[in-house]
Design a protein around this motif. Structure first.
Motif, PDB file in Angstrom:
ATOM      1  N   MET A 215       7.762  -8.898 -78.550  1.00  0.00           N
ATOM      2  CA  MET A 215       7.150  -8.020 -79.547  1.00  0.00           C
ATOM      3  C   MET A 215       6.582  -8.828 -80.708  1.00  0.00           C
ATOM      4  SD  MET A 215       6.243  -5.089 -80.663  1.00  0.00           S
ATOM      5  CE  MET A 215       7.088  -3.839 -79.678  1.00  0.00           C
ATOM      6  N   GLU A 216       7.335  -9.828 -81.160  1.00  0.00           N
ATOM      7  CA  GLU A 216       6.868 -10.662 -82.273  1.00  0.00           C
ATOM      8  C   GLU A 216       5.582 -11.406 -81.906  1.00  0.00           C
ATOM      9  OE1 GLU A 216      10.013 -13.212 -83.472  1.00  0.00           O
ATOM     10  OE2 GLU A 216      11.280 -11.584 -84.250  1.00  0.00           O
ATOM     11  N   LYS A 217       5.512 -11.856 -80.658  1.00  0.00           N
ATOM     12  CA  LYS A 217       4.301 -12.553 -80.207  1.00  0.00           C
ATOM     13  C   LYS A 217       3.105 -11.606 -80.181  1.00  0.00           C
ATOM     14  CE  LYS A 217       2.404 -15.307 -76.414  1.00  0.00           C
ATOM     15  NZ  LYS A 217       2.603 -15.814 -75.038  1.00  0.00           N
ATOM     16  N   LYS A 218       3.308 -10.374 -79.675  1.00  0.00           N
ATOM     17  CA  LYS A 218       2.229  -9.388 -79.624  1.00  0.00           C
ATOM     18  C   LYS A 218       1.758  -9.035 -81.036  1.00  0.00           C
ATOM     19  CE  LYS A 218       2.543  -5.927 -76.716  1.00  0.00           C
ATOM     20  NZ  LYS A 218       3.104  -4.760 -75.995  1.00  0.00           N
ATOM     21  N   LEU A 219       2.719  -8.887 -81.952  1.00  0.00           N
ATOM     22  CA  LEU A 219       2.363  -8.572 -83.337  1.00  0.00           C
ATOM     23  C   LEU A 219       1.575  -9.709 -83.975  1.00  0.00           C
ATOM     24  CD1 LEU A 219       5.720  -6.973 -84.547  1.00  0.00           C
ATOM     25  CD2 LEU A 219       3.559  -5.778 -84.214  1.00  0.00           C
ATOM     26  N   ALA A 220       1.995 -10.942 -83.685  1.00  0.00           N
ATOM     27  CA  ALA A 220       1.340 -12.116 -84.283  1.00  0.00           C
ATOM     28  C   ALA A 220      -0.096 -12.264 -83.804  1.00  0.00           C
ATOM     29  CB  ALA A 220       2.138 -13.375 -83.969  1.00  0.00           C
ATOM     30  N   GLU A 221      -0.385 -11.761 -82.600  1.00  0.00           N
ATOM     31  CA  GLU A 221      -1.729 -11.903 -82.020  1.00  0.00           C
ATOM     32  C   GLU A 221      -2.686 -10.798 -82.471  1.00  0.00           C
ATOM     33  OE1 GLU A 221      -0.915 -12.004 -77.854  1.00  0.00           O
ATOM     34  OE2 GLU A 221      -0.380 -14.133 -77.844  1.00  0.00           O
ATOM     35  N   MET A 222      -2.172  -9.759 -83.126  1.00  0.00           N
ATOM     36  CA  MET A 222      -3.029  -8.641 -83.544  1.00  0.00           C
ATOM     37  C   MET A 222      -3.851  -9.015 -84.775  1.00  0.00           C
ATOM     38  SD  MET A 222      -2.997  -5.785 -81.794  1.00  0.00           S
ATOM     39  CE  MET A 222      -2.833  -4.151 -82.487  1.00  0.00           C
ATOM     40  N   GLU A 223      -5.116  -8.662 -84.741  1.00  0.00           N
ATOM     41  CA  GLU A 223      -5.994  -8.804 -85.907  1.00  0.00           C
ATOM     42  C   GLU A 223      -7.105  -7.778 -85.811  1.00  0.00           C
ATOM     43  OE1 GLU A 223      -8.775 -12.458 -84.263  1.00  0.00           O
ATOM     44  OE2 GLU A 223      -7.162 -12.908 -85.678  1.00  0.00           O
ATOM     45  N   ASN A 224      -7.767  -7.507 -86.935  1.00  0.00           N
ATOM     46  CA  ASN A 224      -8.780  -6.442 -87.002  1.00  0.00           C
ATOM     47  C   ASN A 224      -8.200  -5.115 -86.516  1.00  0.00           C
ATOM     48  OD1 ASN A 224     -10.842  -8.085 -88.026  1.00  0.00           O
ATOM     49  ND2 ASN A 224     -11.391  -8.778 -85.987  1.00  0.00           N
ATOM     50  N   HIS A 225      -7.000  -4.811 -86.971  1.00  0.00           N
ATOM     51  CA  HIS A 225      -6.289  -3.616 -86.555  1.00  0.00           C
ATOM     52  C   HIS A 225      -5.947  -2.768 -87.785  1.00  0.00           C
ATOM     53  CE1 HIS A 225      -3.339  -6.606 -87.762  1.00  0.00           C
ATOM     54  NE2 HIS A 225      -2.496  -5.631 -88.015  1.00  0.00           N
ATOM     55  N   TYR A 226      -5.407  -1.592 -87.536  1.00  0.00           N
ATOM     56  CA  TYR A 226      -4.880  -0.749 -88.598  1.00  0.00           C
ATOM     57  C   TYR A 226      -3.368  -0.654 -88.447  1.00  0.00           C
ATOM     58  CZ  TYR A 226      -9.599   0.686 -89.815  1.00  0.00           C
ATOM     59  OH  TYR A 226     -10.904   0.682 -90.228  1.00  0.00           O
TER      60      TYR A 226
ATOM     61  N   ASN B 224       0.924  -8.611 -89.755  1.00  0.00           N
ATOM     62  CA  ASN B 224      -0.402  -9.216 -89.940  1.00  0.00           C
ATOM     63  C   ASN B 224      -1.299  -8.356 -90.830  1.00  0.00           C
ATOM     64  OD1 ASN B 224       0.017 -11.554 -88.568  1.00  0.00           O
ATOM     65  ND2 ASN B 224      -1.414 -11.149 -86.919  1.00  0.00           N
ATOM     66  N   VAL B 225      -0.707  -7.837 -91.906  1.00  0.00           N
ATOM     67  CA  VAL B 225      -1.475  -6.962 -92.800  1.00  0.00           C
ATOM     68  C   VAL B 225      -2.677  -7.697 -93.379  1.00  0.00           C
ATOM     69  CG1 VAL B 225      -1.379  -5.589 -94.915  1.00  0.00           C
ATOM     70  CG2 VAL B 225       0.550  -5.563 -93.340  1.00  0.00           C
ATOM     71  N   ASP B 226      -2.518  -9.004 -93.626  1.00  0.00           N
ATOM     72  CA  ASP B 226      -3.620  -9.783 -94.192  1.00  0.00           C
ATOM     73  C   ASP B 226      -4.787  -9.935 -93.223  1.00  0.00           C
ATOM     74  OD1 ASP B 226      -1.841 -11.272 -92.620  1.00  0.00           O
ATOM     75  OD2 ASP B 226      -2.465 -13.164 -93.524  1.00  0.00           O
ATOM     76  N   LYS B 227      -4.550  -9.710 -91.919  1.00  0.00           N
ATOM     77  CA  LYS B 227      -5.620  -9.775 -90.921  1.00  0.00           C
ATOM     78  C   LYS B 227      -6.029  -8.377 -90.445  1.00  0.00           C
ATOM     79  CE  LYS B 227      -4.196 -14.299 -89.128  1.00  0.00           C
ATOM     80  NZ  LYS B 227      -3.748 -15.045 -87.924  1.00  0.00           N
TER      81      LYS B 227
END
Length: 376
Positions: free
Chosen positions: A108-119, A178-181
């Motif tokens: 889960m942490e890996k999937k979260l870390a890879e997310m960007e341009n998301h809400y 990844n709120v900053d992304k």
């Protein structure tokens, strides 16, 4: 159930099984060729002898006689037993490790870390669900944070959707997202106190984040704005759609155009190519500040095609549109939405090349100059 699904997806990506199959194929090829050239068997019997020897079944209907045949049979049997034991050990080890990863949250942490341009959507109640549906209509990526585990279990995840059972009021949770992304933070829990705390924490951690919050009570709207929310929407007067538009406001573009009814299909085709949407249409009359506006929303391909077909085949529909376009001298505007600023800019650039764009994010005075120009 969700853990089992995640595990199966992980195993699909693991190459251990692929390597195991390749090794088995190589040993099988060795057995078949050896059976043909050393055991002097035909192709079908060679396949049969290879399988029963690797599997250590050994029916005894085919018996090696010469020393070379016996050596070949022994090596084939030992290779079969050894490789099957090795592959079984690797698979068990891999599955165990993957289960540990799932339990420890590393996947889960890996999937979260890879997310960007998301809400990031905090809260999946009635309002949160409505906002989520609007996001999905526009193919947006979303991380959902919900404290109710039963609700999270019912959310169907995919490459664009991650559902996390956690408390969004905790710093450690927000730091994983990844709120900053992200494109924006949407807070829709039913508790104004929780919403206030999430806004305060998010603004403290991410000064440039675009934050939109729900306010269950009107008197809390000012408090949430003071806490750092860019937009506060009260479901007492609005719903999920309004919260969605507030959330995507930085990625909405107001574009003013001039073209005839015949060009509508070309415009829709260009926007479809970049996964962008016409959210509305505004007809501008000279000297009148507030345009006549009509909401369009998200149309799928079939709805767009049906609309174009009506224009081309239904005389009344076409005449009505042509009358409106003629009245405003073909000057009109749209709010465009898209996956992100990049795709929006690509779509707008192509529309500009077509020569129909009068301007982007124009003021009333600027639009009024165009309505005057084409009126005269």
């Amino acid at each position: 159930m969700k853990t089992l699904k995640t595990l199966l997806e992980y195993i699909k990506k693991d190459k251990t099984g692929i390597y195991g199959v390749l090794i088995i194929l190589l040993i099988s090829l060795y057995g078949i060729l050896g059976s043909i050239f050393i055991m002097k068997l035909n192709l079908y019997d060679s396949i049969y002898y290879t399988v029963i020897t690797i599997a250590t079944v050994g029916y005894g209907d085919i018996i090696p006689i010469s020393p070379l045949q016996k050596i070949f049979s022994v090596t084939l049997a030992l290779a079969g037993v050894g490789i099957l034991a090795y592959i079984l050990t690797i698979i068990i080890s891999s599955v165990t490790e993957n289960l540990q990863d799932i339990r420890s949250g590393r996947i889960m942490e890996k999937k979260l870390a890879e997310m960007e341009n998301h809400y990031v959507l905090c809260g999946y109640g009635r309002v949160g669900t409505a906002v989520f549906e609007e996001l999905m209509k526009r193919n947006q990526k979303v991380i959902i944070i919900e404290s109710n585990e039963d609700v999270v279990e019912d959310i169907e995840e995919n490459d664009n959707v991650i559902a996390l059972n956690a408390n969004a009021t905790e710093d450690k949770t927000l730091k994983k997202l990844n709120v900053d992304k992200s494109l924006g933070m949407i807070i829709t829990t039913g508790s104004d106190i929780d919403n206030l705390f999430i806004v305060l924490t998010t603004r403290e951690l991410y000064k440039d984040a675009w934050i939109v919050s729900r306010a269950s009570k009107k008197e809390n709207i000012k408090r949430l704005k003071h806490a750092g929310a860019d937009k506060v929407i009260s479901p007492e007067t609005s719903g999920g759609t309004d919260i969605y538009f507030a959330a995507v406001q930085p990625n909405l573009v107001h574009i003013t155009e001039r073209h005839s009814v015949d060009y509508i299909k070309n415009e829709l085709d260009i926007l479809r190519k970049y996964n962008c949407h016409l959210e509305n249409i505004e007809y501008h009359f000279h000297g009148i500040k507030t345009p006549v506006s009509r909401t369009i929303g998200v149309l799928d391909e079939n709805e767009e095609d049906n609309f174009i077909e009506k224009i081309n085949t239904n005389k009344n529909v076409r005449e009505s549109l042509e009358t409106i376009y003629s009245t405003v001298n073909e000057v009109h505007s749209h709010w465009l939405s898209g996956p992100d600023k990049f795709y929006l800019s690509m779509a707008i650039e192509e529309l500009k090349k077509e020569g129909i764009v009068l301007g982007v994010n124009l003021s009333f005075a600027e639009i009024n100059e165009f309505t005057k120009k084409y009126k005269d």
